[in-house]
Design a protein around this motif. Sequence first.
Motif, PDB file in Angstrom:
ATOM      1  N   MET A   1       1.024  -1.351   0.002  1.00 40.13           N
ATOM      2  CA  MET A   1      -0.023  -0.016  -0.068  1.00 40.13           C
ATOM      3  C   MET A   1       0.831   1.094   0.043  1.00 40.13           C
ATOM      4  SD  MET A   1      -2.895   1.343   0.001  1.00 40.13           S
ATOM      5  CE  MET A   1      -4.069   0.172   0.577  1.00 40.13           C
ATOM      6  N   ASN A   2       0.453   2.150  -0.833  1.00 41.07           N
ATOM      7  CA  ASN A   2       1.315   3.546  -1.066  1.00 41.07           C
ATOM      8  C   ASN A   2       1.223   3.915   0.168  1.00 41.07           C
ATOM      9  OD1 ASN A   2       2.028   6.278  -1.754  1.00 41.07           O
ATOM     10  ND2 ASN A   2       2.252   5.212  -3.887  1.00 41.07           N
ATOM     11  N   LYS A   3       2.156   4.853   0.849  1.00 44.02           N
ATOM     12  CA  LYS A   3       1.829   5.713   2.065  1.00 44.02           C
ATOM     13  C   LYS A   3       1.162   7.013   1.980  1.00 44.02           C
ATOM     14  CE  LYS A   3       6.124   3.408   4.145  1.00 44.02           C
ATOM     15  NZ  LYS A   3       7.371   3.751   4.612  1.00 44.02           N
ATOM     16  N   LEU A   4       1.047   7.506   0.893  1.00 44.65           N
ATOM     17  CA  LEU A   4       0.604   8.751   0.537  1.00 44.65           C
ATOM     18  C   LEU A   4      -0.893   8.632   0.601  1.00 44.65           C
ATOM     19  CD1 LEU A   4       2.588  10.415  -2.194  1.00 44.65           C
ATOM     20  CD2 LEU A   4       2.890  10.647   0.190  1.00 44.65           C
TER      21      LEU A   4
ATOM     22  N   ILE B   1     -11.226   7.973 -10.902  1.00 44.49           N
ATOM     23  CA  ILE B   1      -9.922   8.599 -10.185  1.00 44.49           C
ATOM     24  C   ILE B   1      -9.764   7.621  -9.198  1.00 44.49           C
ATOM     25  CG2 ILE B   1      -9.034  10.374  -8.762  1.00 44.49           C
ATOM     26  CD1 ILE B   1     -10.329  12.355 -10.430  1.00 44.49           C
ATOM     27  N   THR B   2     -10.925   7.461  -8.022  1.00 42.25           N
ATOM     28  CA  THR B   2     -10.745   6.306  -7.033  1.00 42.25           C
ATOM     29  C   THR B   2     -10.310   4.936  -7.556  1.00 42.25           C
ATOM     30  OG1 THR B   2     -13.115   6.060  -6.734  1.00 42.25           O
ATOM     31  CG2 THR B   2     -11.860   7.722  -5.465  1.00 42.25           C
ATOM     32  N   THR B   3     -10.890   4.484  -8.695  1.00 42.02           N
ATOM     33  CA  THR B   3     -10.781   3.130  -9.099  1.00 42.02           C
ATOM     34  C   THR B   3      -8.934   3.069  -9.359  1.00 42.02           C
ATOM     35  OG1 THR B   3     -12.959   2.654  -9.779  1.00 42.02           O
ATOM     36  CG2 THR B   3     -11.010   1.224 -10.587  1.00 42.02           C
ATOM     37  N   THR B   4      -8.694   4.165 -10.137  1.00 39.88           N
ATOM     38  CA  THR B   4      -7.269   4.151 -10.440  1.00 39.88           C
ATOM     39  C   THR B   4      -6.331   4.307  -9.150  1.00 39.88           C
ATOM     40  OG1 THR B   4      -7.728   5.310 -12.402  1.00 39.88           O
ATOM     41  CG2 THR B   4      -5.590   5.683 -11.646  1.00 39.88           C
ATOM     42  N   LEU B   5      -6.803   5.147  -8.195  1.00 36.16           N
ATOM     43  CA  LEU B   5      -5.757   5.192  -7.131  1.00 36.16           C
ATOM     44  C   LEU B   5      -5.873   3.755  -6.363  1.00 36.16           C
ATOM     45  CD1 LEU B   5      -6.958   8.521  -5.561  1.00 36.16           C
ATOM     46  CD2 LEU B   5      -4.928   7.938  -6.984  1.00 36.16           C
ATOM     47  N   LYS B   6      -7.093   3.208  -6.094  1.00 37.20           N
ATOM     48  CA  LYS B   6      -6.956   1.699  -5.724  1.00 37.20           C
ATOM     49  C   LYS B   6      -6.289   0.749  -6.526  1.00 37.20           C
ATOM     50  CE  LYS B   6     -10.479  -1.489  -3.783  1.00 37.20           C
ATOM     51  NZ  LYS B   6     -11.814  -2.038  -3.565  1.00 37.20           N
ATOM     52  N   THR B   7      -6.312   0.835  -7.717  1.00 38.39           N
ATOM     53  CA  THR B   7      -5.582  -0.269  -8.429  1.00 38.39           C
ATOM     54  C   THR B   7      -4.088   0.039  -8.287  1.00 38.39           C
ATOM     55  OG1 THR B   7      -7.323  -0.255 -10.232  1.00 38.39           O
ATOM     56  CG2 THR B   7      -5.223  -0.975 -10.855  1.00 38.39           C
ATOM     57  N   HIS B   8      -3.610   1.178  -7.933  1.00 39.65           N
ATOM     58  CA  HIS B   8      -2.116   1.540  -7.640  1.00 39.65           C
ATOM     59  C   HIS B   8      -1.861   1.680  -6.451  1.00 39.65           C
ATOM     60  CE1 HIS B   8      -2.899   2.145 -11.983  1.00 39.65           C
ATOM     61  NE2 HIS B   8      -1.535   1.734 -12.244  1.00 39.65           N
ATOM     62  N   ASP B   9      -2.681   1.164  -5.549  1.00 41.72           N
ATOM     63  CA  ASP B   9      -2.278   0.850  -3.970  1.00 41.72           C
ATOM     64  C   ASP B   9      -2.185   2.385  -3.400  1.00 41.72           C
ATOM     65  OD1 ASP B   9      -2.423  -1.754  -4.086  1.00 41.72           O
ATOM     66  OD2 ASP B   9      -0.294  -1.754  -4.908  1.00 41.72           O
ATOM     67  N   TYR B  10      -2.799   3.447  -3.983  1.00 39.34           N
ATOM     68  CA  TYR B  10      -2.795   4.604  -3.061  1.00 39.34           C
ATOM     69  C   TYR B  10      -4.006   4.586  -2.073  1.00 39.34           C
ATOM     70  CZ  TYR B  10       0.201   7.074  -6.645  1.00 39.34           C
ATOM     71  OH  TYR B  10       1.200   7.296  -7.350  1.00 39.34           O
TER      72      TYR B  10
ATOM     73  N   LEU C   1      -1.573   9.416 -13.260  1.00 40.53           N
ATOM     74  CA  LEU C   1      -0.671   8.709 -12.616  1.00 40.53           C
ATOM     75  C   LEU C   1       1.011   9.418 -12.571  1.00 40.53           C
ATOM     76  CD1 LEU C   1      -1.813   5.017 -13.385  1.00 40.53           C
ATOM     77  CD2 LEU C   1      -1.740   6.187 -11.189  1.00 40.53           C
ATOM     78  N   ALA C   2       1.109   9.908 -13.884  1.00 39.55           N
ATOM     79  CA  ALA C   2       2.501  10.389 -14.260  1.00 39.55           C
ATOM     80  C   ALA C   2       2.522  11.892 -13.257  1.00 39.55           C
ATOM     81  CB  ALA C   2       2.532  10.908 -15.597  1.00 39.55           C
ATOM     82  N   ARG C   3       1.297  12.764 -13.299  1.00 39.23           N
ATOM     83  CA  ARG C   3       1.449  13.771 -12.483  1.00 39.23           C
ATOM     84  C   ARG C   3       1.691  13.578 -10.931  1.00 39.23           C
ATOM     85  NH1 ARG C   3      -0.623  18.310 -15.481  1.00 39.23           N
ATOM     86  NH2 ARG C   3      -0.454  17.879 -17.431  1.00 39.23           N
ATOM     87  N   LEU C   4       0.770  12.448 -10.457  1.00 39.56           N
ATOM     88  CA  LEU C   4       0.980  12.103  -9.096  1.00 39.56           C
ATOM     89  C   LEU C   4       2.556  11.658  -8.706  1.00 39.56           C
ATOM     90  CD1 LEU C   4      -2.145   9.822  -8.603  1.00 39.56           C
ATOM     91  CD2 LEU C   4      -1.678  12.040  -7.434  1.00 39.56           C
ATOM     92  N   ARG C   5       3.187  11.017  -9.903  1.00 36.13           N
ATOM     93  CA  ARG C   5       4.533  10.511  -9.485  1.00 36.13           C
ATOM     94  C   ARG C   5       5.341  11.874  -9.446  1.00 36.13           C
ATOM     95  NH1 ARG C   5       2.989   6.417 -13.292  1.00 36.13           N
ATOM     96  NH2 ARG C   5       3.930   7.701 -14.966  1.00 36.13           N
ATOM     97  N   VAL C   6       5.019  12.630 -10.183  1.00 29.91           N
ATOM     98  CA  VAL C   6       5.833  13.905 -10.395  1.00 29.91           C
ATOM     99  C   VAL C   6       5.732  14.722  -8.926  1.00 29.91           C
ATOM    100  CG1 VAL C   6       6.186  16.230 -11.341  1.00 29.91           C
ATOM    101  CG2 VAL C   6       6.042  14.402 -12.687  1.00 29.91           C
ATOM    102  N   THR C   7       4.504  15.006  -8.602  1.00 27.47           N
ATOM    103  CA  THR C   7       4.374  15.484  -7.075  1.00 27.47           C
ATOM    104  C   THR C   7       4.915  14.685  -5.991  1.00 27.47           C
ATOM    105  OG1 THR C   7       2.299  16.314  -7.916  1.00 27.47           O
ATOM    106  CG2 THR C   7       2.383  16.270  -5.697  1.00 27.47           C
ATOM    107  N   GLN C   8       5.068  13.348  -6.006  1.00 28.01           N
ATOM    108  CA  GLN C   8       5.633  12.522  -5.086  1.00 28.01           C
ATOM    109  C   GLN C   8       7.088  12.968  -4.981  1.00 28.01           C
ATOM    110  OE1 GLN C   8       3.423   8.669  -6.162  1.00 28.01           O
ATOM    111  NE2 GLN C   8       4.516   8.253  -4.299  1.00 28.01           N
TER     112      GLN C   8
END
Length: 230
Positions: free
Chosen positions: A1-4, A19-28, A111-118
């Motif tokens: 599980m992603n810590k963020l 959006i939420t399905t995408t986040l859940k699929t990628h363990d956010y 997902l790319a924007r989230l990675r940049v922000t991380q």
Amino acid sequence: MNKLLILVVEDDTPVRNLITTTLKTHDYKYIVAPNGESAVMEASSHNPDIILLDLGLPDLDGIEVIKRIRTWSDTPIIVISARSEDSDKIEALDNGADDYLTKPFSVEELLARLRVTQRRLSSIQASFQSVFTNGNLKIDFAAGCAYLGENELHLTPIEYKLLCLMARNIGKVLTHTYITQKIWGSNWENNVASLRVFMATLRKKLESEPNSPQYIQTHIGVGYRMMRVE
């Protein structure tokens, strides 16, 4: 599980589910808010790491939500909106948004924007150190020097200030107004023109191919962003 923990502020149910399905699929981890008032409440209660914010909310305009949150929090805010005019992007960014994604958007881009922000969050944590590194670029804040590989960059005072400002906000789109206020203390039109000149000369010293920049990306009509170089 992603810590963020990500706060999703979206009143359109299909978009929110995407959006939420995408986040859940990628363990956010995530929480949701269907309107502006609940967004402010959730942001203050849960202190999320990133906020995904729609501007067209049923109660408060998203710009007002940004303004309220910025009175007490520096949490990165990525706007996701159908408003595509440069003026809308500039208004959101000038009021404290960190990034702007226009609807319709692809899951991959989100997902790319989230990675940049991380990565930016990680860089902020590292910025408490006296040396900044990004690819072959190194800035020694204590010494006031910048290097590209083993070679010191010979920068004017304005170029160095610009480079440091971009580095301290890596991954974040900085508007012309924000940059000129930080560098010159005003946003007069001649300062915006000067900014373009200084940015061009900085790129010539920083980029091996100025026409295909690796470090500093131009957002036409909006501003600039320093990209993370692997």
